[in-house]
Design a protein around this motif. Sequence first.
Motif, PDB file in Angstrom:
ATOM      1  N   PHE A   1      47.272  25.265   8.133  1.00  0.00           N
ATOM      2  CA  PHE A   1      45.866  25.107   7.797  1.00  0.00           C
ATOM      3  C   PHE A   1      44.990  25.160   9.049  1.00  0.00           C
ATOM      4  CE2 PHE A   1      47.150  23.131   3.665  1.00  0.00           C
ATOM      5  CZ  PHE A   1      46.481  24.036   2.853  1.00  0.00           C
ATOM      6  N   ALA A   2      45.450  24.563  10.145  1.00  0.00           N
ATOM      7  CA  ALA A   2      44.655  24.546  11.368  1.00  0.00           C
ATOM      8  C   ALA A   2      44.415  25.961  11.898  1.00  0.00           C
ATOM      9  CB  ALA A   2      45.335  23.682  12.430  1.00  0.00           C
ATOM     10  N   LYS A   3      45.351  26.867  11.685  1.00  0.00           N
ATOM     11  CA  LYS A   3      45.189  28.256  12.134  1.00  0.00           C
ATOM     12  C   LYS A   3      44.260  29.047  11.218  1.00  0.00           C
ATOM     13  CE  LYS A   3      49.724  28.446  14.299  1.00  0.00           C
ATOM     14  NZ  LYS A   3      51.086  28.966  14.185  1.00  0.00           N
ATOM     15  N   LEU A   4      44.015  28.540  10.026  1.00  0.00           N
ATOM     16  CA  LEU A   4      43.213  29.250   9.043  1.00  0.00           C
ATOM     17  C   LEU A   4      41.731  29.268   9.398  1.00  0.00           C
ATOM     18  CD1 LEU A   4      43.410  30.656   6.267  1.00  0.00           C
ATOM     19  CD2 LEU A   4      43.008  28.417   5.244  1.00  0.00           C
ATOM     20  N   SER A   5      41.205  28.161   9.889  1.00  0.00           N
ATOM     21  CA  SER A   5      39.775  28.050  10.201  1.00  0.00           C
ATOM     22  C   SER A   5      39.565  27.173  11.417  1.00  0.00           C
ATOM     23  CB  SER A   5      39.024  27.415   9.030  1.00  0.00           C
ATOM     24  OG  SER A   5      39.122  28.201   7.885  1.00  0.00           O
ATOM     25  N   GLU A   6      38.474  27.412  12.103  1.00  0.00           N
ATOM     26  CA  GLU A   6      38.103  26.555  13.228  1.00  0.00           C
ATOM     27  C   GLU A   6      37.395  25.319  12.702  1.00  0.00           C
ATOM     28  OE1 GLU A   6      35.760  28.712  16.028  1.00  0.00           O
ATOM     29  OE2 GLU A   6      37.248  30.268  16.270  1.00  0.00           O
TER      30      GLU A   6
ATOM     31  N   GLY B   1      34.557  23.050  11.846  1.00  0.00           N
ATOM     32  CA  GLY B   1      33.162  23.355  11.575  1.00  0.00           C
ATOM     33  C   GLY B   1      32.812  23.189  10.112  1.00  0.00           C
ATOM     34  N   GLN B   2      31.556  23.481   9.806  1.00  0.00           N
ATOM     35  CA  GLN B   2      31.042  23.333   8.453  1.00  0.00           C
ATOM     36  C   GLN B   2      31.155  24.640   7.696  1.00  0.00           C
ATOM     37  OE1 GLN B   2      27.171  21.550   8.203  1.00  0.00           O
ATOM     38  NE2 GLN B   2      27.103  21.697   5.981  1.00  0.00           N
ATOM     39  N   TYR B   3      31.614  24.558   6.459  1.00  0.00           N
ATOM     40  CA  TYR B   3      31.754  25.695   5.554  1.00  0.00           C
ATOM     41  C   TYR B   3      31.152  25.263   4.222  1.00  0.00           C
ATOM     42  CZ  TYR B   3      35.031  27.181   9.123  1.00  0.00           C
ATOM     43  OH  TYR B   3      35.602  27.544  10.320  1.00  0.00           O
ATOM     44  N   GLY B   4      29.874  25.547   4.035  1.00  0.00           N
ATOM     45  CA  GLY B   4      29.186  25.051   2.842  1.00  0.00           C
ATOM     46  C   GLY B   4      29.092  23.530   2.912  1.00  0.00           C
ATOM     47  N   ARG B   5      29.539  22.858   1.862  1.00  0.00           N
ATOM     48  CA  ARG B   5      29.530  21.388   1.851  1.00  0.00           C
ATOM     49  C   ARG B   5      30.781  20.808   2.492  1.00  0.00           C
ATOM     50  NH1 ARG B   5      28.288  18.594  -3.604  1.00  0.00           N
ATOM     51  NH2 ARG B   5      28.398  16.840  -2.185  1.00  0.00           N
ATOM     52  N   LEU B   6      31.731  21.660   2.871  1.00  0.00           N
ATOM     53  CA  LEU B   6      32.973  21.173   3.473  1.00  0.00           C
ATOM     54  C   LEU B   6      32.867  21.179   4.992  1.00  0.00           C
ATOM     55  CD1 LEU B   6      35.620  23.077   1.318  1.00  0.00           C
ATOM     56  CD2 LEU B   6      34.685  20.781   0.950  1.00  0.00           C
ATOM     57  N   PHE B   7      33.411  20.154   5.615  1.00  0.00           N
ATOM     58  CA  PHE B   7      33.543  20.114   7.067  1.00  0.00           C
ATOM     59  C   PHE B   7      35.029  20.020   7.353  1.00  0.00           C
ATOM     60  CE2 PHE B   7      33.806  18.214  11.275  1.00  0.00           C
ATOM     61  CZ  PHE B   7      32.909  19.001  11.976  1.00  0.00           C
ATOM     62  N   LEU B   8      35.571  21.032   8.048  1.00  0.00           N
ATOM     63  CA  LEU B   8      36.995  21.081   8.355  1.00  0.00           C
ATOM     64  C   LEU B   8      37.228  20.680   9.800  1.00  0.00           C
ATOM     65  CD1 LEU B   8      37.888  24.518   6.728  1.00  0.00           C
ATOM     66  CD2 LEU B   8      37.754  22.273   5.639  1.00  0.00           C
ATOM     67  N   VAL B   9      38.242  19.875  10.022  1.00  0.00           N
ATOM     68  CA  VAL B   9      38.679  19.525  11.368  1.00  0.00           C
ATOM     69  C   VAL B   9      40.059  20.135  11.532  1.00  0.00           C
ATOM     70  CG1 VAL B   9      39.265  17.667  12.973  1.00  0.00           C
ATOM     71  CG2 VAL B   9      37.362  17.378  11.367  1.00  0.00           C
ATOM     72  N   SER B  10      40.149  21.175  12.357  1.00  0.00           N
ATOM     73  CA  SER B  10      41.406  21.885  12.573  1.00  0.00           C
ATOM     74  C   SER B  10      42.020  21.440  13.881  1.00  0.00           C
ATOM     75  CB  SER B  10      41.157  23.400  12.617  1.00  0.00           C
ATOM     76  OG  SER B  10      40.723  23.853  11.364  1.00  0.00           O
ATOM     77  N   GLY B  11      43.268  21.039  13.825  1.00  0.00           N
ATOM     78  CA  GLY B  11      43.964  20.573  15.022  1.00  0.00           C
ATOM     79  C   GLY B  11      44.074  21.649  16.072  1.00  0.00           C
TER      80      GLY B  11
END
Length: 101
Positions: free
Chosen positions: A7-12, A14-24
């Motif tokens: 999953f961490a390699k999938l996205s950096e 940051g914010q994607y719409g209402r989602l905020f992803l924290v990628s290791g």
Amino acid sequence: MRGAEEFAKLSETGQYGRLFLVSGNPACGARFRVFVLPAGERALANGACDAPLNGDAVEVHEIDARPPATGGRGGMGLGNWQHDFATLVEARCAAAPCRMR
């Protein structure tokens, strides 16, 4: 359950719409977290490895590949965010070779 590194390699982070992803990354280890922000709210970033500073952000998913002795855990909360996340994953996989399918 998919691994944190996948999953961490999938996205950096940051914010994607209402989602905020924290990628290791190497600095914070193999970890992946998903937060839902209130509608229309911009994320207040808190570094590449940390939760956003938004007071109303809700963490709904975390995969931590660290050994349990260092606090590793995983879990998924239920909610509409899962559809948004699945759409994001499908879009990323369609744009580039992806091992997530």
